[in-house]
Design a protein around this motif. Structure first.
Motif, short mmCIF file in Angstrom:
data_model
loop_
_atom_site.label_atom_id
_atom_site.label_comp_id
_atom_site.label_asym_id
_atom_site.label_seq_id
_atom_site.Cartn_x
_atom_site.Cartn_y
_atom_site.Cartn_z
N ASP A 1 0.81 -1.22 0.00
CA ASP A 1 0.00 0.00 0.00
C ASP A 1 0.84 1.27 0.00
O ASP A 1 0.31 2.38 -0.13
CB ASP A 1 -0.98 0.00 1.18
CG ASP A 1 -0.30 -0.11 2.54
OD1 ASP A 1 0.95 -0.07 2.60
OD2 ASP A 1 -1.02 -0.24 3.55
N LYS A 2 2.16 1.13 0.13
CA LYS A 2 3.03 2.31 0.07
C LYS A 2 3.10 2.88 -1.35
O LYS A 2 3.20 4.10 -1.53
CB LYS A 2 4.43 1.96 0.56
CG LYS A 2 4.50 1.62 2.04
CD LYS A 2 5.93 1.32 2.48
CE LYS A 2 5.98 1.01 3.97
NZ LYS A 2 7.36 0.71 4.42
N ASN A 3 3.10 1.99 -2.34
CA ASN A 3 3.18 2.50 -3.72
C ASN A 3 2.13 1.89 -4.64
O ASN A 3 2.16 2.09 -5.84
CB ASN A 3 4.58 2.28 -4.30
CG ASN A 3 4.91 0.82 -4.54
OD1 ASN A 3 4.21 -0.07 -4.04
ND2 ASN A 3 5.96 0.56 -5.30
N GLY A 4 1.20 1.13 -4.07
CA GLY A 4 0.09 0.62 -4.86
C GLY A 4 0.45 -0.47 -5.84
O GLY A 4 -0.21 -0.62 -6.88
N THR A 5 1.48 -1.26 -5.53
CA THR A 5 1.87 -2.35 -6.41
C THR A 5 1.51 -3.70 -5.80
O THR A 5 1.38 -3.83 -4.58
CB THR A 5 3.37 -2.33 -6.74
OG1 THR A 5 4.12 -2.42 -5.52
CG2 THR A 5 3.75 -1.06 -7.48
N LEU A 6 1.38 -4.69 -6.67
CA LEU A 6 1.08 -6.04 -6.25
C LEU A 6 2.17 -6.98 -6.75
O LEU A 6 2.66 -6.82 -7.87
CB LEU A 6 -0.28 -6.49 -6.78
CG LEU A 6 -1.48 -5.66 -6.34
CD1 LEU A 6 -2.01 -4.86 -7.52
CD2 LEU A 6 -2.58 -6.54 -5.77
N PHE B 1 4.91 -8.38 -11.06
CA PHE B 1 4.54 -7.10 -10.45
C PHE B 1 3.52 -6.41 -11.34
O PHE B 1 3.60 -6.49 -12.58
CB PHE B 1 5.75 -6.16 -10.33
CG PHE B 1 6.56 -6.31 -9.08
CD1 PHE B 1 6.01 -6.01 -7.83
CD2 PHE B 1 7.88 -6.71 -9.14
CE1 PHE B 1 6.78 -6.14 -6.67
CE2 PHE B 1 8.65 -6.83 -7.99
CZ PHE B 1 8.10 -6.54 -6.76
N CYS B 2 2.57 -5.73 -10.73
CA CYS B 2 1.69 -4.84 -11.48
C CYS B 2 1.30 -3.70 -10.55
O CYS B 2 1.59 -3.71 -9.35
CB CYS B 2 0.45 -5.57 -12.00
SG CYS B 2 -0.78 -5.96 -10.73
N ALA B 3 0.63 -2.68 -11.12
CA ALA B 3 0.18 -1.53 -10.35
C ALA B 3 -1.34 -1.54 -10.30
O ALA B 3 -2.01 -1.70 -11.32
CB ALA B 3 0.68 -0.23 -10.97
N LEU B 4 -1.89 -1.35 -9.11
CA LEU B 4 -3.33 -1.36 -8.94
C LEU B 4 -4.00 -0.30 -9.80
O LEU B 4 -5.09 -0.53 -10.36
CB LEU B 4 -3.67 -1.13 -7.46
CG LEU B 4 -5.15 -1.21 -7.08
CD1 LEU B 4 -5.74 -2.58 -7.41
CD2 LEU B 4 -5.34 -0.89 -5.60
N GLU B 5 -3.37 0.83 -9.95
CA GLU B 5 -3.98 1.92 -10.73
C GLU B 5 -4.16 1.53 -12.20
O GLU B 5 -5.11 1.98 -12.86
CB GLU B 5 -3.18 3.21 -10.62
CG GLU B 5 -1.81 3.17 -11.24
CD GLU B 5 -1.08 4.50 -11.10
OE1 GLU B 5 -1.05 5.26 -12.10
OE2 GLU B 5 -0.56 4.80 -10.00
N ASP B 6 -3.28 0.67 -12.72
CA ASP B 6 -3.43 0.24 -14.11
C ASP B 6 -4.63 -0.71 -14.28
O ASP B 6 -5.29 -0.69 -15.31
CB ASP B 6 -2.15 -0.44 -14.59
CG ASP B 6 -0.98 0.51 -14.70
OD1 ASP B 6 -1.20 1.72 -14.91
OD2 ASP B 6 0.18 0.06 -14.55
N ILE B 7 -4.87 -1.53 -13.25
CA ILE B 7 -6.06 -2.39 -13.29
C ILE B 7 -7.32 -1.52 -13.28
O ILE B 7 -8.26 -1.74 -14.04
CB ILE B 7 -6.08 -3.38 -12.12
CG1 ILE B 7 -4.77 -4.16 -12.03
CG2 ILE B 7 -7.26 -4.34 -12.26
CD1 ILE B 7 -4.68 -5.07 -10.81
N ASN B 8 -7.31 -0.51 -12.41
CA ASN B 8 -8.46 0.39 -12.33
C ASN B 8 -8.68 1.11 -13.66
O ASN B 8 -9.83 1.27 -14.10
CB ASN B 8 -8.26 1.40 -11.20
CG ASN B 8 -8.38 0.78 -9.82
OD1 ASN B 8 -9.19 -0.12 -9.61
ND2 ASN B 8 -7.59 1.24 -8.88
N SER B 9 -7.61 1.56 -14.30
CA SER B 9 -7.74 2.25 -15.59
C SER B 9 -8.34 1.32 -16.64
O SER B 9 -9.15 1.75 -17.47
CB SER B 9 -6.37 2.74 -16.07
OG SER B 9 -5.87 3.75 -15.22
N THR B 10 -7.95 0.06 -16.59
CA THR B 10 -8.46 -0.91 -17.56
C THR B 10 -9.96 -1.11 -17.38
O THR B 10 -10.73 -1.10 -18.36
CB THR B 10 -7.73 -2.26 -17.40
OG1 THR B 10 -6.32 -2.04 -17.52
CG2 THR B 10 -8.17 -3.25 -18.45
#
Length: 359
Positions: free
Chosen positions: A169-174, A328-337
């Motif tokens: 949760d520090k940088n929103g990555t999984l 690795f992925c970024a949560l914000e990219d999933i949300n954008s999709t």
């Protein structure tokens, strides 16, 4: 925002190609608000309950399988010889833990063998070649009988990487496994949930969770025949390239939004569909990056040729190190999709459909 628990449960699930049963269970659990069913091949079909059966059909596609292995034989010393299921680079395979599922459904942890440098010849040290025939799984046994009798492992048992999802949760990555393409499955569910109460759609929406993509896009051949879509959105965990190219050459970078794929080895996108999606992204402030891929393919290769010419929009979630144990992925990219897919479907009307269909 996309449900972290959904991402966790889908990516942690056991599901190499042909063995997606556990993934099917998770999809059905989180898709209980849809009309949902599966077939004997582990393909899953989910329909919005406000579908009319009288409108053009948009199929949301993602494949549910992951790259893994299968037990080919068991040696006298108790090592498991394996075949790859899906595309692996042999040098990425050794020295990781894996999970084997035996015929009773029990999970056994093993380690993929790697010869310590102490036992290597000079030629082995100098060589960068590694044959899969020289790679085994060690479950801590000392004999074949022990493997068969105590662990219940048999020829034909499936194997997956042993990785558990972590969210930073520090940088929103999984960090996890199977982002190619459980992230796509996440996007189908989240997109359909966002459309549940929308009774003004110009299209009917069907989710097609396809099995066995990693071994030749086999499931999509079935889902596209069953659904018979008029157009489709394919979600894919796309290989991130931001570590290898500069900012102008990279086309799948973490935290730069959804990847809109124009072309790969399996298909060339419908230009009107691309323009329509990009215009909506610009209008709604959704970050995206365009991609023309020299290699690679998705289920779009099967779907766009199914029963008639089917316009397909491929939306990728940038994922580092796909087809390895760890991603690795970024949560914000999933949300954008998900955001873009929802806007694409909500804004379809007679005019936009006619343009996409080039009528």
């Amino acid at each position: 925002m996309v449900d972290i628990n959904l991402i966790r449960d889908l990516t942690n699930a056991f599901g190499p190609s042909g063995f997606e049963d556990d993934v099917v269970k998770v999809i059905k659990e989180y898709g209980s608000e849809f009309d949902i069913e599966s077939d004997s091949m582990n393909n899953v079909f989910a329909k919005l309950r406000n579908n009319t059966g009288k409108k053009p059909i948009v199929m949301l596609d993602a494949h549910s399988d992951e790259v893994g292995f299968i037990v080919q034989h068991i040696t006298s010393k108790g090592l498991l010889s394996i075949l790859n299921v899906g595309g692996w680079i042999n040098s990425n395979i050794p020295a990781h833990t894996v999970k084997i599922k035996n015929t009773k459904g029990e999970i056994i942890t093993g380690v993929i063998t790697s010869k310590p440098p102490h036992f290597m010849t000079d030629a082995e040290r100098a060589s960068d070649k590694l044959d899969l025939e020289s790679i085994y799984i060690d479950v801590g046994a000392t004999s074949r009988n022990e493997v068969v009798e105590d662990f219940g492992i048999q020829v034909g048992d499936p194997v997956m990487p042993d990785v558990t999802l972590q969210y930073n949760d520090k940088n929103g990555t999984l960090l996890g496994k199977a982002f190619d393409n459980r992230l796509g499955c996440v996007c189908i569910i989240e997109t359909m949930k966002a459309l549940l109460d929308n009774n003004s759609l110009a299209v009917d929406v069907v989710g097609g969770f396809a099995s066995q993509e990693e071994v030749g896009m086999r499931g999509a051949q079935i889902t596209s025949q069953v659904v018979a879509p008029d157009l489709a959105i394919v979600f894919e965990g796309s290989p991130a390239d931001d570590l290898y190219y500069d900012e102008f050459q990279a086309q799948c970078a973490l935290k730069k939004g959804v990847q809109i794929r124009h072309m790969d080895q399996s298909y060339i996108s419908n230009t009107e569909y691309i323009s329509y999606a990009k215009d909506l992204a610009d209008k709604n402030g959704i970050k995206y990056q365009s991609a023309v891929r020299r290699r690679g393919s998705t289920n779009a290769g099967k779907i766009h040729l199914a029963h008639k010419a089917v316009p397909v929009l491929v939306l990728g979630i940038p994922s580092r190190y796909v087809h390895t144990h760890y991603n690795f992925c970024a949560l914000e990219d999933i949300n954008s999709t998900v955001d873009l897919a929802v806007e694409v479907i909500k804004n379809l009307n007679d005019n936009s459909l006619n343009k996409i269909f080039k009528r």
